[in-house]
Enzyme design. Structure first.
Site, PDB file in Angstrom:
ATOM      1  N   SER A 174      -1.282   1.039 -11.956  1.00 23.12           N
ATOM      2  CA  SER A 174      -0.490   0.209 -12.865  1.00 23.12           C
ATOM      3  C   SER A 174      -1.031   0.400 -14.288  1.00 23.12           C
ATOM      4  O   SER A 174      -2.260   0.396 -14.475  1.00 23.12           O
ATOM      5  CB  SER A 174      -0.613  -1.268 -12.475  1.00 23.12           C
ATOM      6  OG  SER A 174      -0.139  -2.103 -13.537  1.00 23.12           O
ATOM      7  N   ASP A 184       2.693  -3.294   8.301  1.00 23.40           N
ATOM      8  CA  ASP A 184       1.481  -3.296   7.478  1.00 23.40           C
ATOM      9  C   ASP A 184       1.292  -1.953   6.784  1.00 23.40           C
ATOM     10  O   ASP A 184       0.807  -0.994   7.388  1.00 23.40           O
ATOM     11  CB  ASP A 184       0.279  -3.598   8.389  1.00 23.40           C
ATOM     12  CG  ASP A 184      -1.034  -3.560   7.640  1.00 23.40           C
ATOM     13  OD1 ASP A 184      -2.091  -3.538   8.300  1.00 23.40           O
ATOM     14  OD2 ASP A 184      -1.012  -3.559   6.388  1.00 23.40           O
TER      15      ASP A 184
HETATM   16  O1  LIG Z   1      -6.614  -4.170   6.111  1.00 21.79           O
HETATM   17  C1  LIG Z   1      -5.961  -4.250   5.093  1.00 21.79           C
HETATM   18  C2  LIG Z   1      -6.600  -3.989   3.741  1.00 21.79           C
HETATM   19  C3  LIG Z   1      -6.620  -2.506   3.572  1.00 21.79           C
HETATM   20 CL1  LIG Z   1      -7.873  -2.115   2.502  1.00 21.79          CL
HETATM   21  N1  LIG Z   1      -4.611  -4.522   5.051  1.00 21.79           N
HETATM   22  N2  LIG Z   1      -3.951  -4.724   6.211  1.00 21.79           N
HETATM   23  C4  LIG Z   1      -4.287  -5.781   6.994  1.00 21.79           C
HETATM   24  N3  LIG Z   1      -3.839  -5.893   8.256  1.00 21.79           N
HETATM   25  C5  LIG Z   1      -4.342  -7.062   8.894  1.00 21.79           C
HETATM   26  C6  LIG Z   1      -5.182  -7.706   7.805  1.00 21.79           C
HETATM   27  N4  LIG Z   1      -5.056  -6.812   6.665  1.00 21.79           N
END
Ligand SMILES: O=C(CCCl)NNC1=[NH+]CCN1
Length: 331
Positions: free
Chosen positions: A198, A34
């Site tokens: 972007s 992640d």
């Molecule tokens: O939490 C986020 C967004 C970051 Cl702003 N991405 N990572 C993630 N891990 C589990 C659900 N989502």
């Protein structure tokens, strides 16, 4: 040193999992890499039974190399409001033949229902920047930050595929994994994310390029493509049956609507990445419904743009932590 590991998508490409070995003798768990967070946490034997639903549990007491970090705790909440928390151990972690011998392994004592319900997911490997690691009293380095000094090159790459296994590589760039050139863009890591700009977007192969800069993060841990309202409107205005359905929580359209255009996003010096229209139909809104939920949705709920798996699987992406830049290539 270098490493390479296969990633495997779950149904609808909702997330991508990879095998990770922890401890001695090694315990293999399937974890979600992640780039939108920076904690390495795992389902563990410290959890209450009621919070476990088929996941493989890390048992620090079964690892001769596990050391409990007394007095340390962690607690994380994600953009989708899921959360987890627990204690911290130091143990050996291997991903794709790349070993970090003293990695902070955050053992869960509590997880939210979203994680309990996801029986294939045994935890996360956060590869954002360590500044947002949640361990207390002192934050811990990510797996990549621990490995980086020993790597041939201070990079890891993500090659996510639609409905097929792909690869995460550590410490090198596989020139056979992409086509054309890699365009590098600067990253602002101040808030711990892989945040980049972007230069704009284009809807459909015959659409005009819209030079509106889009500030967002590259996030392997988010499924969908969350973009500013104006961009969503420009895209969905080209789909005859599309409409915003608050009851469904976003834009939907008739699954058989043949007018779903490709979506192109600019990366820099003229390069664009093409997301096929097929990636932008996510799933049926309800069993038996004729309507599908769009893969592109508004970022207004989360507060900033997120280039999630739907965008990343259209590209070969270089996360260059040594030079704080992102590389984008077609494939
Ligand atoms: O939490 C986020 C967004 C970051 Cl702003 N991405 N990572 C993630 N891990 C589990 C659900 N989502």
């Amino acid at each position: 040193d270098r490493g390479s590991v296969q990633n495997t998508p779950k149904s609808y490409d909702v997330e991508y999992l990879m095998p990770v070995s922890i401890g001695t003798p090694s315990q293999q768990l399937n974890l979600d890499l992640d780039t939108g967070s920076s904690d390495l946490w795992v389902f563990s034997t410290l959890l209450k039974e009621s919070m476990v639903n088929g996941q493989t549990l890390y048992d620090p007491n079964a690892s001769t190399t596990a050391d409990k970090m007394e007095g340390y705790t962690w607690k994380i909440t994600y953009g989708d409001q899921s959360y987890s928390s627990g204690d911290v151990y130091i143990d050996t972690v291997t991903i794709g033949d790349l070993t970090v011998s003293t990695q902070a392994v955050e053992a869960a004592k509590e997880v939210s229902e979203e994680f309990t319900a996801d029986s294939d997911n045994d935890g996360l490997v956060g590869l954002g920047f360590g500044i947002i690691n949640t361990a207390k009293p002192y934050k811990q380095k990510t797996f990549f930050e621990k490995a980086m000094p020993g790597l041939d090159s201070p990079v890891f790459t993500a090659d996510l595929k639609a409905g097929a296994p792909g690869r995460y590589n550590f410490g090198y760039i596989d020139d056979g994994a992409y086509s054309g050139n890699i365009t590098y863009v600067p990253v602002n890591s101040t808030d711990g994310f892989w945040r980049w700009v972007s230069p704009g977007f284009q809807v459909g192969s015959t659409g005009s390029f819209n030079s509106t800069r889009i500030h967002g993060i590259a996030d392997t841990g988010t499924t969908l493509l969350l973009l500013p309202d104006g961009v969503c409107e420009a895209f969905y205005s080209q789909i005859a049956s599309a409409e915003y359905e608050p009851s469904q929580g976003g834009y939907t359209f008739e699954c058989d609507d043949s007018t779903i255009p490709d979506f192109y996003f600019g990366t820099g010096n003229g390069q664009m990445i093409r997301i096929p229209g097929s990636y932008l139909s996510y799933s049926k809104t309800d069993t038996g419904s004729s309507r599908c939920f769009g893969g592109m949705q508004s970022d207004s709920g989360v507060g900033f743009t997120i280039w999630g798996d739907i965008a990343l699987k259209a590209a070969f992406v270089v996360f260059d932590q040594g030079n704080e830049q992102l590389g984008w290539a077609e494939k």
